[in-house]
Design an enzyme around this catalytic site. Sequence first.
Site, PDB file in Angstrom:
ATOM      1  N   THR A   1       1.220  -1.118  -0.052  1.00  0.00           N
ATOM      2  CA  THR A   1      -0.052  -0.171  -0.141  1.00  0.00           C
ATOM      3  C   THR A   1       0.828   1.188  -0.358  1.00  0.00           C
ATOM      4  O   THR A   1       2.208   1.331   0.389  1.00  0.00           O
ATOM      5  CB  THR A   1      -0.793   0.128   1.337  1.00  0.00           C
ATOM      6  N   ASP A   2       0.181   2.436  -0.576  1.00  0.00           N
ATOM      7  CA  ASP A   2       0.544   3.809  -0.523  1.00  0.00           C
ATOM      8  C   ASP A   2       0.960   3.842   0.809  1.00  0.00           C
ATOM      9  O   ASP A   2       1.249   5.107   1.031  1.00  0.00           O
ATOM     10  CB  ASP A   2       0.334   4.630  -1.378  1.00  0.00           C
ATOM     11  N   GLU A   3       0.094   3.476   1.870  1.00  0.00           N
ATOM     12  CA  GLU A   3       0.540   4.115   2.982  1.00  0.00           C
ATOM     13  C   GLU A   3       1.531   4.211   3.941  1.00  0.00           C
ATOM     14  O   GLU A   3       1.974   5.260   5.021  1.00  0.00           O
ATOM     15  CB  GLU A   3      -0.743   3.324   3.921  1.00  0.00           C
TER      16      GLU A   3
ATOM     17  N   TYR B   1      -1.966   0.140  10.547  1.00  0.00           N
ATOM     18  CA  TYR B   1      -2.504  -1.113   9.951  1.00  0.00           C
ATOM     19  C   TYR B   1      -1.254  -0.535   9.018  1.00  0.00           C
ATOM     20  O   TYR B   1      -0.173  -1.639   8.549  1.00  0.00           O
ATOM     21  CB  TYR B   1      -3.614  -0.683   8.723  1.00  0.00           C
TER      22      TYR B   1
ATOM     23  N   LYS C   1       2.199  -3.428   7.578  1.00  0.00           N
ATOM     24  CA  LYS C   1       2.462  -3.419   5.473  1.00  0.00           C
ATOM     25  C   LYS C   1       3.477  -2.875   5.464  1.00  0.00           C
ATOM     26  O   LYS C   1       4.966  -4.042   4.933  1.00  0.00           O
ATOM     27  CB  LYS C   1       1.560  -3.033   4.955  1.00  0.00           C
TER      28      LYS C   1
HETATM   29  P1  NAD Z   1      -9.638  -7.486   2.595  1.00  0.00           P
HETATM   30  O1  NAD Z   1      -9.607  -6.851   3.357  1.00  0.00           O
HETATM   31  O2  NAD Z   1     -10.701  -7.203   1.643  1.00  0.00           O
HETATM   32  O3  NAD Z   1      -8.946  -9.221   2.115  1.00  0.00           O
HETATM   33  C1  NAD Z   1      -8.406  -9.032   2.326  1.00  0.00           C
HETATM   34  C2  NAD Z   1      -8.867 -11.215   2.466  1.00  0.00           C
HETATM   35  O4  NAD Z   1      -7.935 -11.335   2.864  1.00  0.00           O
HETATM   36  C3  NAD Z   1      -9.739 -11.537   3.126  1.00  0.00           C
HETATM   37  O5  NAD Z   1     -10.617 -12.593   1.706  1.00  0.00           O
HETATM   38  C4  NAD Z   1      -9.929 -12.449   4.498  1.00  0.00           C
HETATM   39  O6  NAD Z   1     -10.770 -13.004   4.883  1.00  0.00           O
HETATM   40  C5  NAD Z   1      -8.118 -13.335   3.887  1.00  0.00           C
HETATM   41  N1  NAD Z   1      -6.992 -13.180   5.555  1.00  0.00           N
HETATM   42  C6  NAD Z   1      -6.900 -11.995   6.297  1.00  0.00           C
HETATM   43  N2  NAD Z   1      -6.170 -12.403   6.765  1.00  0.00           N
HETATM   44  C7  NAD Z   1      -5.739 -13.701   6.560  1.00  0.00           C
HETATM   45  C8  NAD Z   1      -4.990 -14.791   6.972  1.00  0.00           C
HETATM   46  N3  NAD Z   1      -4.257 -14.749   8.238  1.00  0.00           N
HETATM   47  N4  NAD Z   1      -4.617 -15.574   5.723  1.00  0.00           N
HETATM   48  C9  NAD Z   1      -5.152 -16.335   5.247  1.00  0.00           C
HETATM   49  N5  NAD Z   1      -5.939 -15.447   4.352  1.00  0.00           N
HETATM   50  C10 NAD Z   1      -6.399 -14.443   5.383  1.00  0.00           C
HETATM   51  O7  NAD Z   1      -8.444  -6.671   1.493  1.00  0.00           O
HETATM   52  P2  NAD Z   1      -8.113  -5.891   0.039  1.00  0.00           P
HETATM   53  O8  NAD Z   1      -8.986  -4.303   0.270  1.00  0.00           O
HETATM   54  O9  NAD Z   1      -8.747  -6.730  -0.723  1.00  0.00           O
HETATM   55  O10 NAD Z   1      -6.707  -5.993   0.196  1.00  0.00           O
HETATM   56  C11 NAD Z   1      -5.958  -6.687  -0.642  1.00  0.00           C
HETATM   57  C12 NAD Z   1      -4.428  -6.740  -0.591  1.00  0.00           C
HETATM   58  O11 NAD Z   1      -4.013  -5.087  -0.756  1.00  0.00           O
HETATM   59  C13 NAD Z   1      -3.663  -6.414   1.305  1.00  0.00           C
HETATM   60  O12 NAD Z   1      -2.668  -6.516   1.023  1.00  0.00           O
HETATM   61  C14 NAD Z   1      -3.988  -4.696   1.026  1.00  0.00           C
HETATM   62  O13 NAD Z   1      -2.393  -4.036   2.302  1.00  0.00           O
HETATM   63  C15 NAD Z   1      -3.623  -4.109  -0.058  1.00  0.00           C
HETATM   64  N6  NAD Z   1      -4.280  -2.901  -0.639  1.00  0.00           N
HETATM   65  C16 NAD Z   1      -4.942  -2.711  -0.538  1.00  0.00           C
HETATM   66  C17 NAD Z   1      -5.823  -1.498  -0.944  1.00  0.00           C
HETATM   67  C18 NAD Z   1      -7.400  -1.382  -0.702  1.00  0.00           C
HETATM   68  O14 NAD Z   1      -7.309   0.550  -1.552  1.00  0.00           O
HETATM   69  N7  NAD Z   1      -8.089  -2.049  -0.387  1.00  0.00           N
HETATM   70  C19 NAD Z   1      -4.803  -0.696  -2.058  1.00  0.00           C
HETATM   71  C20 NAD Z   1      -3.664  -0.413  -1.079  1.00  0.00           C
HETATM   72  C21 NAD Z   1      -3.179  -2.325  -1.129  1.00  0.00           C
HETATM   73  O1  DAU Z   2      -3.785   4.051   0.265  1.00  0.00           O
HETATM   74  C1  DAU Z   2      -4.853   2.846   0.467  1.00  0.00           C
HETATM   75  C2  DAU Z   2      -5.424   2.021   1.457  1.00  0.00           C
HETATM   76  O2  DAU Z   2      -6.833   2.511   1.248  1.00  0.00           O
HETATM   77  C3  DAU Z   2      -5.358   0.809   1.619  1.00  0.00           C
HETATM   78  O3  DAU Z   2      -3.756  -0.314   1.770  1.00  0.00           O
HETATM   79  C4  DAU Z   2      -6.334   0.440   2.697  1.00  0.00           C
HETATM   80  O4  DAU Z   2      -6.346  -1.195   2.770  1.00  0.00           O
HETATM   81  C5  DAU Z   2      -7.319   0.590   2.189  1.00  0.00           C
HETATM   82  O5  DAU Z   2      -8.606   0.473   3.881  1.00  0.00           O
HETATM   83  C6  DAU Z   2      -7.350   2.277   2.383  1.00  0.00           C
HETATM   84  O6  DAU Z   2      -7.510   3.092   3.289  1.00  0.00           O
HETATM   85  P1  DAU Z   2      -7.941   4.518   3.947  1.00  0.00           P
HETATM   86  O7  DAU Z   2      -7.656   4.687   5.784  1.00  0.00           O
HETATM   87  O8  DAU Z   2      -7.346   5.854   3.509  1.00  0.00           O
HETATM   88  O9  DAU Z   2      -9.558   3.658   2.817  1.00  0.00           O
HETATM   89  P2  DAU Z   2     -10.801   3.993   4.202  1.00  0.00           P
HETATM   90  O10 DAU Z   2     -11.758   3.971   3.215  1.00  0.00           O
HETATM   91  O11 DAU Z   2     -11.082   3.358   5.349  1.00  0.00           O
HETATM   92  O12 DAU Z   2     -11.209   5.303   4.396  1.00  0.00           O
HETATM   93  C7  DAU Z   2     -10.682   6.280   2.983  1.00  0.00           C
HETATM   94  C8  DAU Z   2     -10.698   7.961   3.582  1.00  0.00           C
HETATM   95  O13 DAU Z   2     -11.849   8.328   4.341  1.00  0.00           O
HETATM   96  C9  DAU Z   2      -9.716   8.146   4.704  1.00  0.00           C
HETATM   97  O14 DAU Z   2      -9.634   8.941   4.598  1.00  0.00           O
HETATM   98  C10 DAU Z   2     -10.724   8.100   5.928  1.00  0.00           C
HETATM   99  C11 DAU Z   2     -12.267   8.383   5.416  1.00  0.00           C
HETATM  100  N1  DAU Z   2     -13.580   8.001   6.044  1.00  0.00           N
HETATM  101  C12 DAU Z   2     -13.545   7.048   6.040  1.00  0.00           C
HETATM  102  C13 DAU Z   2     -14.662   5.855   6.322  1.00  0.00           C
HETATM  103  C14 DAU Z   2     -14.282   4.697   6.161  1.00  0.00           C
HETATM  104  C15 DAU Z   2     -14.664   9.316   6.602  1.00  0.00           C
HETATM  105  O15 DAU Z   2     -14.410   9.791   6.019  1.00  0.00           O
HETATM  106  N2  DAU Z   2     -15.936   8.181   7.065  1.00  0.00           N
HETATM  107  C16 DAU Z   2     -15.751   6.927   6.792  1.00  0.00           C
HETATM  108  O16 DAU Z   2     -16.868   6.172   7.530  1.00  0.00           O
END
Ligand code: NAD
Ligand code: DAU
Length: 362
Positions: free
Chosen positions: A135-137, A161, A165
């Site tokens: 992730t970019d975080e 988180y 990561k």
């Molecule tokens: P998600 O939370 O939707 O899904 C995670 C999946 O991993 C789930 O199906 C869960 O059951 C599985 N999991 C969790 N713990 C596990 C374990 N111990 N063993 C096996 N499986 C397990 O997550 P996502 O949003 O699909 O993100 C996927 C990946 O991409 C993550 O590594 C996250 O850090 C990264 N990522 C997410 C975003 C985003 O915006 N969602 C952006 C950049 C990177």
């Molecule tokens: O940048 C990549 C990341 O983006 C991934 O690595 C994470 O897995 C993914 O969850 C996401 O993280 P964020 O914290 O940016 O996503 P989230 O959807 O939780 O929140 C997006 C923005 O919106 C953040 O600034 C918090 C805000 N927010 C979120 C929720 C859930 C609100 O204002 N209200 C809300 O109810």
Amino acid sequence: MNTGILVTGGAGFIGSNFVLHWILAGKGRVVNVDALTYASNLGNLASIEGDPDHVFVHGNICDAELMARTLAEHRPRAIVHFAAESHVDRSIMGPDAFLKTNIDGTFTLLQAARAYVATLTEEEREAFRFVHVSTDEVYGTLGPGDPAFSETTPYAPNSPYAASKAASDFLGRAWFHTYKLPVLITNCSNNYGPYQFPEKLIPLIITHALTGKPLPIYGDGLQIRDWLFVTDHCKAIVEVLEKGVVGETYNIGGNNQRSNLEVVKTICSLLDELMPESPYTPHAQLITYVKDRPGHDRRYAIDATKIGRELGWKPEESFETGMRKTIQWYLSNAEWIESVTGAAYQEWVTKNYTDRKQKAEG
Ligand code: NAD
Ligand code: DAU
């Protein structure tokens, strides 16, 4: 070694989109290992049920014996590692699971991959890849005029988180440098699209707006994220897997910086347009400011020049086309929404938002 790949976390949001993309593109076999946590949904994969190219293994990446056995049995040519605890707010309330899965789990998987690679022929070893999806975080937060995160931006994670990561990225880096495991790391910005669990901003706002619930904005709502449609992320990962250089990091982003308030207002306007008869139109009337997230990162932005230049990837969806597709998908999938918003989900909403609301009022 066969021509298939092993994916972890393929029942989650991005993982399931990746598995569907991979199978529909006819790219071969996928062994999908997922622990089926609250964030997962096997229903996301219903359209490929019975497909012999998709093998589901219910298991935890922290289980060293299971990971070794699965690799030995299926002999994949690559691992794409998505499995993680991924929600920042949950990491603030309970960091333990994040350290366990994201750090210990990645460590266990890297060790299993190392042992497996040692059993391969030289030719097979040359071809093997371990793509670590991150992730970019990990880069921390940007000020308004700062340049976007590049692959050389120093790591400065701010949430539990992001710290977990970052630690997993460093493990991947070290396993490449020390053990020559062919690791590639991707750092992507915020994803959105079909099958995203409604604890994250975009699906939460859509599902709340559909039922006339308040649309919670943390703090002033002026925090900025760089949004990428999930299929574009999946395509970027395929490029990194097929053409990336081992040991390298690739930043992936949509070049779509938007404040949270802009994102929420865009969703409201699209819903007004697509559902003019809704009793909640204009949906923006539901916007409610609540107490901010502790340690909230102000701005993320990704410089995706390297992956464009070296691997020829660029996003296909604009924010406007991607958001329209996403909202249309949620409007057409009421049953999916119902299946993921049961008692456990309502409990999370109560836990995360009741306290915020009281604090915002107090
Ligand atoms: P998600 O939370 O939707 O899904 C995670 C999946 O991993 C789930 O199906 C869960 O059951 C599985 N999991 C969790 N713990 C596990 C374990 N111990 N063993 C096996 N499986 C397990 O997550 P996502 O949003 O699909 O993100 C996927 C990946 O991409 C993550 O590594 C996250 O850090 C990264 N990522 C997410 C975003 C985003 O915006 N969602 C952006 C950049 C990177
Ligand atoms: O940048 C990549 C990341 O983006 C991934 O690595 C994470 O897995 C993914 O969850 C996401 O993280 P964020 O914290 O940016 O996503 P989230 O959807 O939780 O929140 C997006 C923005 O919106 C953040 O600034 C918090 C805000 N927010 C979120 C929720 C859930 C609100 O204002 N209200 C809300 O109810």
